[in-house]
Design a protein around this motif. Structure first.
Motif, mmCIF file in Angstrom:
data_model
loop_
_atom_site.group_PDB
_atom_site.id
_atom_site.type_symbol
_atom_site.label_atom_id
_atom_site.label_comp_id
_atom_site.label_asym_id
_atom_site.label_seq_id
_atom_site.Cartn_x
_atom_site.Cartn_y
_atom_site.Cartn_z
ATOM 1 N N ARG A 1 37.994 29.925 29.248
ATOM 2 C CA ARG A 1 36.567 29.677 29.031
ATOM 3 C C ARG A 1 36.143 28.378 29.720
ATOM 4 N NH1 ARG A 1 36.313 30.374 24.077
ATOM 5 N NH2 ARG A 1 35.221 32.377 24.057
ATOM 6 N N ILE A 2 36.982 27.360 29.610
ATOM 7 C CA ILE A 2 36.653 26.100 30.280
ATOM 8 C C ILE A 2 36.530 26.315 31.779
ATOM 9 C CG2 ILE A 2 37.508 23.783 30.827
ATOM 10 C CD1 ILE A 2 38.822 23.743 28.058
ATOM 11 N N SER A 3 37.479 27.055 32.360
ATOM 12 C CA SER A 3 37.429 27.322 33.788
ATOM 13 C C SER A 3 36.154 28.072 34.153
ATOM 14 C CB SER A 3 38.653 28.133 34.208
ATOM 15 O OG SER A 3 38.600 28.465 35.571
ATOM 16 N N TYR A 4 35.816 29.077 33.365
ATOM 17 C CA TYR A 4 34.596 29.853 33.615
ATOM 18 C C TYR A 4 33.362 28.959 33.552
ATOM 19 C CZ TYR A 4 30.807 33.207 32.738
ATOM 20 O OH TYR A 4 29.636 33.908 32.796
ATOM 21 N N LEU B 1 27.540 20.572 13.445
ATOM 22 C CA LEU B 1 28.376 20.909 14.597
ATOM 23 C C LEU B 1 27.622 20.651 15.904
ATOM 24 C CD1 LEU B 1 29.930 24.238 13.289
ATOM 25 C CD2 LEU B 1 31.134 22.073 13.605
ATOM 26 N N LEU B 2 26.361 21.023 15.945
ATOM 27 C CA LEU B 2 25.552 20.754 17.122
ATOM 28 C C LEU B 2 25.437 19.250 17.380
ATOM 29 C CD1 LEU B 2 22.784 23.374 16.346
ATOM 30 C CD2 LEU B 2 24.151 23.387 18.433
ATOM 31 N N THR B 3 25.299 18.498 16.307
ATOM 32 C CA THR B 3 25.220 17.050 16.426
ATOM 33 C C THR B 3 26.521 16.475 16.976
ATOM 34 O OG1 THR B 3 23.666 16.976 14.565
ATOM 35 C CG2 THR B 3 24.751 14.910 15.166
ATOM 36 N N GLN B 4 27.643 16.988 16.491
ATOM 37 C CA GLN B 4 28.941 16.531 16.994
ATOM 38 C C GLN B 4 29.106 16.842 18.474
ATOM 39 O OE1 GLN B 4 32.205 17.946 14.551
ATOM 40 N NE2 GLN B 4 31.088 17.505 12.667
ATOM 41 N N LEU B 5 28.588 17.971 18.903
ATOM 42 C CA LEU B 5 28.662 18.323 20.325
ATOM 43 C C LEU B 5 27.782 17.415 21.175
ATOM 44 C CD1 LEU B 5 28.534 22.225 20.130
ATOM 45 C CD2 LEU B 5 30.445 20.878 21.027
ATOM 46 N N GLY B 6 26.755 16.848 20.572
ATOM 47 C CA GLY B 6 25.858 15.970 21.304
ATOM 48 C C GLY B 6 24.762 16.686 22.064
ATOM 49 N N VAL B 7 24.606 17.999 21.851
ATOM 50 C CA VAL B 7 23.599 18.759 22.592
ATOM 51 C C VAL B 7 22.200 18.402 22.112
ATOM 52 C CG1 VAL B 7 25.189 20.658 23.054
ATOM 53 C CG2 VAL B 7 23.732 20.734 21.012
ATOM 54 N N LYS B 8 21.227 18.634 22.987
ATOM 55 C CA LYS B 8 19.841 18.323 22.669
ATOM 56 C C LYS B 8 18.958 19.566 22.627
ATOM 57 C CE LYS B 8 20.578 13.968 22.298
ATOM 58 N NZ LYS B 8 20.548 13.356 20.924
ATOM 59 N N TRP C 1 35.730 19.983 25.466
ATOM 60 C CA TRP C 1 35.390 19.838 26.888
ATOM 61 C C TRP C 1 33.877 19.775 27.073
ATOM 62 C CZ3 TRP C 1 32.505 23.127 29.967
ATOM 63 C CH2 TRP C 1 32.485 22.816 31.342
ATOM 64 N N TYR C 2 33.164 20.669 26.422
ATOM 65 C CA TYR C 2 31.711 20.711 26.568
ATOM 66 C C TYR C 2 31.075 19.440 26.005
ATOM 67 C CZ TYR C 2 27.036 22.873 26.682
ATOM 68 O OH TYR C 2 25.719 23.176 26.947
ATOM 69 N N LYS C 3 31.604 18.953 24.905
ATOM 70 C CA LYS C 3 31.109 17.703 24.323
ATOM 71 C C LYS C 3 31.213 16.570 25.336
ATOM 72 C CE LYS C 3 31.977 14.470 20.501
ATOM 73 N NZ LYS C 3 32.776 14.226 19.264
ATOM 74 N N ILE D 1 32.377 28.654 21.501
ATOM 75 C CA ILE D 1 33.171 27.454 21.788
ATOM 76 C C ILE D 1 33.692 26.873 20.476
ATOM 77 C CG2 ILE D 1 31.991 26.956 23.958
ATOM 78 C CD1 ILE D 1 30.381 24.805 22.508
ATOM 79 N N ILE D 2 33.186 27.410 19.371
ATOM 80 C CA ILE D 2 33.674 27.057 18.037
ATOM 81 C C ILE D 2 34.237 28.306 17.378
ATOM 82 C CG2 ILE D 2 32.997 26.259 15.730
ATOM 83 C CD1 ILE D 2 30.927 24.467 17.116
ATOM 84 N N HIS D 3 35.457 28.205 16.879
ATOM 85 C CA HIS D 3 36.134 29.321 16.218
ATOM 86 C C HIS D 3 35.576 29.509 14.816
ATOM 87 C CE1 HIS D 3 39.380 31.023 13.664
ATOM 88 N NE2 HIS D 3 39.664 31.740 14.737
ATOM 89 N N VAL D 4 35.388 30.754 14.418
ATOM 90 C CA VAL D 4 35.001 31.093 13.053
ATOM 91 C C VAL D 4 36.084 31.971 12.458
ATOM 92 C CG1 VAL D 4 33.306 32.215 11.562
ATOM 93 C CG2 VAL D 4 32.536 30.935 13.576
ATOM 94 N N ASP D 5 36.584 31.588 11.294
ATOM 95 C CA ASP D 5 37.608 32.372 10.607
ATOM 96 C C ASP D 5 36.915 33.428 9.753
ATOM 97 O OD1 ASP D 5 39.683 33.439 9.207
ATOM 98 O OD2 ASP D 5 40.395 31.547 8.344
ATOM 99 N N PHE D 6 36.830 34.640 10.276
ATOM 100 C CA PHE D 6 36.128 35.705 9.561
ATOM 101 C C PHE D 6 36.956 36.282 8.415
ATOM 102 C CE2 PHE D 6 34.095 35.698 13.777
ATOM 103 C CZ PHE D 6 32.778 35.501 13.378
#
Length: 491
Positions: free
Chosen positions: A409-412, A86-93, A475-477, A455-460
């Motif tokens: 959240r995007i606006s924030y 998931l982190l890889t898909q987001l492209g974060v470093k 959006w963050y990606k 920013i990622i939903h988890v189905d608990f």
């Protein structure tokens, strides 16, 4: 009067400011953050010891808003590979996560090292490195081993030595691949919520004295880990290490001398409480004077704020390689005249009321308050007051109801990150990285699963703890890929 304050706040807020069209520097690191107890689960698997949070929630489920716990949480103990993907898909470093102290040392002492715990984190770190993601590892994010709590927890100065032994084991096992370390996460929250008003583990209510003892011991623990790293590991491993402090930007509720002074006092009793000893040396003078005088009036022969001797001041001062800042909100500060001082209490010691108008908070998270300009002002305050060399914004985020469409959240994030970018490009503040809270919905301590920061939903409700990108993740990606907060940026 309240209507006037709200109108003034609307002026302060800058809610109608345009989002910056500048790009983040190429060297800037975008990331996301989590913490062990909040996501891992596997609370008693493979030799892991009991933490004080395990005991706290198991003994009395009513301590958590929804009666839940972190026994399974996001099940990242078993799903860490999916998390890396998931982190890889987001492209974060950059990925900030914490080690579970009792997963590595079951009773908190070095007499027994749990190899399964070492292997878990080594596998995670290796996978992150292979994906081109820099791990930022927090040594302590609130899950103290239960055995150490029974020895007195953060009221026992010996815990600093136990923390040093634990830190050394972490550096030995992971330091070749970890170049960014955080020692203690949000010591203020631990001491206030755990030792002053008992909302969080260990649930103590010692607001007049224990809260300050907790602060001193955590600062000594931080310094212990810092000195061990720089004496034994930094030359070879070439990493950096610092404390993570949570802070809000504080505005006077009214533009008068009383509230202006109140905002200053709020700063020193919150941010300065932990930043001054590390970056400047010793407690803030205002705290020392205020608590010392009140203690004398209350009949004490000593200050309830435990003094640092000169050796301790020197030991803690300068123990930083950067500034780790968690920030979510801002406060209006109303100064209050002294009330009954017969009951020693942190809150009467600072004698201020921080508040936010309910019109500026979402119904599901009434303690959150959106004042984006506060990000810029706070970063400037930290930069100019403490001169840390560089700053990582290690937590910043917004709670929603968990739906996939999370435009608020995007606006924030867009507004807060825009003000962070303004601080970088217009004010010269050296913010080098940002890890939003949080990568995924998780166990939010006393709030349980009622607050969704991910920013990622988890189905608990699913045994698989299915993860799904929210709109904010997409959006963050895009922000990470373009280094731009709007559709088109100026070069």
């Amino acid at each position: 009067m309240r209507k006037l304050i709200v109108l003034l706040l609307c002026f302060y807020l800058g809610a109608f400011e345009e989002i910056s069209t500048k790009k983040f520097p190429e060297s800037f690191l975008f990331g996301a953050a989590t913490a062990a107890y909040q996501i891992e689960g596997g609370w008693n698997e493979d030799g892991k010891g009991e933490s004080m949070w395990d005991r706290f929630v198991h003994d009395d489920p009513s301590r958590v808003k929804d009666g839940q716990n972190g026994d399974i949480a996001c099940d990242s103990y078993h799903k860490w590979q999916e998390d890396v993907e998931l982190l890889t898909q987001l492209g974060v470093k950059l990925y900030r996560f914490s080690l579970s102290w009792p997963r590595i040392l079951p009773d908190g002492t070095p007499r027994k090292v749990n190899q399964a715990g070492i292997n878990y984190y080594r596998n995670l770190i290796n996978a992150l490195k292979q994906a081109g993601i820099e791990p930022m590892v927090t040594l302590y994010h609130w899950d103290l081993p239960q055995h150490l709590l029974e020895l007195g927890g953060w009221l026992n100065s010996d815990i600093a030595n136990y923390f040093g032994d634990y830190a050394r084991i972490a550096f030995e096992n992971f330091g070749d691949d970890v170049k960014l370390w955080a020692t203690v996460n949000e010591p203020k929250t631990t001491c206030l919520s755990g030792y002053a008003y008992g909302e969080m583990a260990p649930g103590f209510t010692l607001p007049g004295d224990g809260v300050y003892k907790c602060a001193k011991v955590q600062l000594l623990a931080h310094a212990k880990a810092y000195h061990i790293y720089h004496a034994e590991f930094a030359t070879k491993q070439k990493g950096r290490i610092s404390l993570v402090i949570d802070a809000s930007y504080n505005l006077p509720a009214l533009n008068n001398d009383r509230d202006i002074f109140g905002a200053q006092r709020e700063d020193e009793f919150t941010l300065g409480w932990f930043a001054h000893p590390v970056y400047l040396g010793d407690w803030p003078e205002l705290m020392k004077t205020r608590i010392g005088n009140l203690s004398k009036q209350q009949g004490y022969s000593f200050s309830r704020l435990p003094e640092f001797n000169q050796e301790e001041i020197n030991y803690i001062n300068g123990t930083f390689d950067f500034f780790g800042l968690n920030t979510y909100t801002s406060n209006l500060i109303t100064y209050i005249v002294d009330i009954d001082i017969g009951d020693p209490n942190y809150f009467t010691d600072k004698s201020t009321i921080p508040w936010q108008d309910s019109n500026w908070a979402p119904s599901n998270a009434p303690w959150l308050y959106s004042y984006p300009l506060g990000m810029r002002k706070l970063l400037n305050h930290v930069w100019n007051t403490y001169k840390p060399g560089s700053i990582y914004v290690t937590e910043n985020g917004w709670a929603t109801d968990g739906s996939l469409e999370d435009s608020s959240r995007i606006s924030y994030l867009q507004n807060y990150m825009s003000n962070m970018l303004d601080a970088i490009t217009e004010d010269g503040v050296n913010v080098v990285g940002y890890t939003t809270w949080s990568l995924m919905d998780n166990f939010e301590w006393a709030q349980g699963y009622t607050q969704k920061f991910g920013i990622i939903h988890v189905d608990f409700d699913s045994p698989n703890r299915t993860r799904t990108f929210k709109t904010s993740a997409y959006w963050y990606k895009n922000v990470v890929a373009t280094r731009c907060l709007v559709e088109e940026c100026l070069d």
